[in-house]
Enzyme design. Structure first.
Site, PDB file in Angstrom:
ATOM      1  N   HIS A  48      64.477  59.252  69.842  1.00  8.66           N
ATOM      2  CA  HIS A  48      64.434  59.740  68.450  1.00  8.66           C
ATOM      3  C   HIS A  48      63.380  60.834  68.296  1.00  8.66           C
ATOM      4  CE1 HIS A  48      65.931  58.966  64.350  1.00  8.66           C
ATOM      5  NE2 HIS A  48      66.767  58.126  64.916  1.00  8.66           N
ATOM      6  N   TYR A  78      61.900  52.941  65.899  1.00  4.57           N
ATOM      7  CA  TYR A  78      61.802  54.250  66.559  1.00  4.57           C
ATOM      8  C   TYR A  78      60.341  54.685  66.623  1.00  4.57           C
ATOM      9  CZ  TYR A  78      66.842  54.433  65.920  1.00  4.57           C
ATOM     10  OH  TYR A  78      68.180  54.157  65.949  1.00  4.57           O
ATOM     11  N   GLU A 105      72.516  64.149  68.020  1.00  4.99           N
ATOM     12  CA  GLU A 105      72.883  63.681  66.683  1.00  4.99           C
ATOM     13  C   GLU A 105      72.386  64.595  65.577  1.00  4.99           C
ATOM     14  OE1 GLU A 105      71.062  59.759  67.084  1.00  4.99           O
ATOM     15  OE2 GLU A 105      69.935  60.137  65.259  1.00  4.99           O
TER      16      GLU A 105
HETATM   17 MG    MG Z   1      69.935  58.086  67.739  1.00  3.16          MG
END
Ligand code: MG
Length: 400
Positions: free
Chosen positions: A208, A157, A258
């Site tokens: 992210h 990420y 998320e």
């Molecule tokens: Mg994710």
């Protein structure tokens, strides 16, 4: 005779080296219990204390059938609400109560939710490596297993390496990344993968929250010609208003959520049709009770579901995801991290992956049990996470 809650217990275990929190609701009926996922791996002891010190005294003696009433009670009883610690604690109990309802009805959870609209849930897998060649090898491997949706990352990420951007003297340790270099490397990787595998492969990429809002808009626009399935978590929850800017400049589908724990985060994005897929971590939002309501809200607005499914969700949580997936008309795709042998043994009844589709157990409830003696052989460990100490080139903290 009314069945009541006799005890609420926490089971802590780490069969895959990731701390998991599971809640067991025991009842006045001998042998009848439900299990729920309450995993917030970065703050697992806080969730455990919230369950045993605060929810247990509130719940013992109450009727197990009143799932909605108990959810509302747990939610409002703390007065302050909508944080991930308390929501995970609530989710542990809430999912256990739904499990109990399924066991009493003799029905799998998906039947309680209205019944199946599909037999299995299509999953996406994670193809990440520092070199594009290795990323493509991983994709070939997934394709051979029947998977049709792949998340492409290059160097983790945010990308782990960066060039010509030394930090200042005395810069603190951390997980460094360079937003602009990450953006360029990502576009190049996605172009390469699209060229190699053609238009048939469904591509996902997870930002992210590593970009500034302006760079996020730029990335969404740059990848538009590559026709992604969705671009994941393009912006941090602090900058949701920027989704309107993204919508104005491109058609790239957006998957978000998320990190959400409050309906004030997902309701405006869904009702405003500013995203295409909602992908909340269903225990961080408070469990199955709010998740099924959000799924239905999405159906009315043309927004599909893609629930968060990483390794820091217990098999109980993964099972609930898949029950929702097979019972929701507006399901899109399920993130899938898979289970190691220890997880399969500690949690009999884990959902199974075959040819790119996840299937749940047909047993009543969510179908996942726990072997507590075996769970105890994989104790949770106190760790200070390093990956969430991510830093920008000048050494300052950047969102992980
Ligand atoms: Mg994710």
């Amino acid at each position: 005779m009314k069945i009541t809650i006799r005890d609420v217990r926490v089971i802590l275990t780490a069969p895959a080296g990731i701390n998991l929190v599971v809640v067991k609701v025991e009842t006045s009926e001998p042998g009848l219990y439900g299990l729920g996922c309450a995993t917030f791996t970065q703050r697992w002891t806080a969730v455990a204390a919230a369950v045993t010190e605060h929810l247990r005294p509130l719940l013992v003696g109450r009727e197990i059938d009143r799932v909605e009433e108990l959810w509302q009670l747990m939610y409002q009883h703390s007065y302050w609400r909508n944080g991930p610690v308390l929501n995970n604690a609530i989710a542990g109990v809430d999912i256990a109560l739904w499990d109990l309802k399924g066991k009493r009805a003799g029905m799998p959870l998906y039947d309680l939710l209205g019944g199946k609209v599909r037999e299995g849930a299509a999953v996406y897998r994670h193809a990440d490596a520092t070199e594009i060649k290795a990323v493509e090898e991983r994709i070939h491997g997934f394709l051979a297993e029947g998977v049709r949706h792949v998340r492409v990352q290059i160097g983790g990420y945010g990308g782990k390496s960066y060039e010509n951007a030394p930090p200042p003297e005395g810069a603190l340790a951390g997980s460094y990344f360079h937003p602009r270099q990450y953006l360029r490397a990502t576009v190049a990787a996605l172009e390469k993968v699209r060229g190699t595998f053609g238009p048939g492969l469904e591509l996902i990429h997870d930002v992210h929250e590593r970009l500034t809002p302006a760079l996020a808009v730029e990335l969404a626009k740059e990848v538009e010609p590559l026709h992604l399935y969705f671009l994941e978590d393009l912006l941090p929850p602090e900058h949701l208003a920027w989704f309107a800017n993204v919508r104005q400049v491109c058609t790239t589908p957006l998957g978000m959520g998320e990190l959400f724990s409050s309906p004030q985060e997902w309701v405006p994005l869904v009702s405003g049709r500013l995203i295409d897929f909602m992908r909340m971590h269903i225990t961080a939002m408070g469990g199955l009770t709010p998740a099924r309501k959000a799924a239905i809200l999405g159906e009315w607005h043309g927004v599909r579901t893609a629930w968060h499914g990483p390794g820091d969700v217990s098999p109980v949580g993964h099972a609930v995801n898949v029950h929702l997936d097979v019972a929701s008309a507006n399901f899109g795709v399920q993130e899938w991290s898979g289970f190691n042998e220890a997880l399969e043994n500690v949690f009999p009844g884990c959902p199974q992956l075959r040819q790119g589709y996840a299937y749940v157990s047909e047993r009543p409830g969510h179908g996942v049990d726990v072997d507590e003696a075996l769970a105890g052989k994989f104790p949770c460990q106190a760790v200070t996470e390093t990956w969430t100490q991510s830093r920008l080139p000048d050494g300052s903290l950047g969102r992980p």
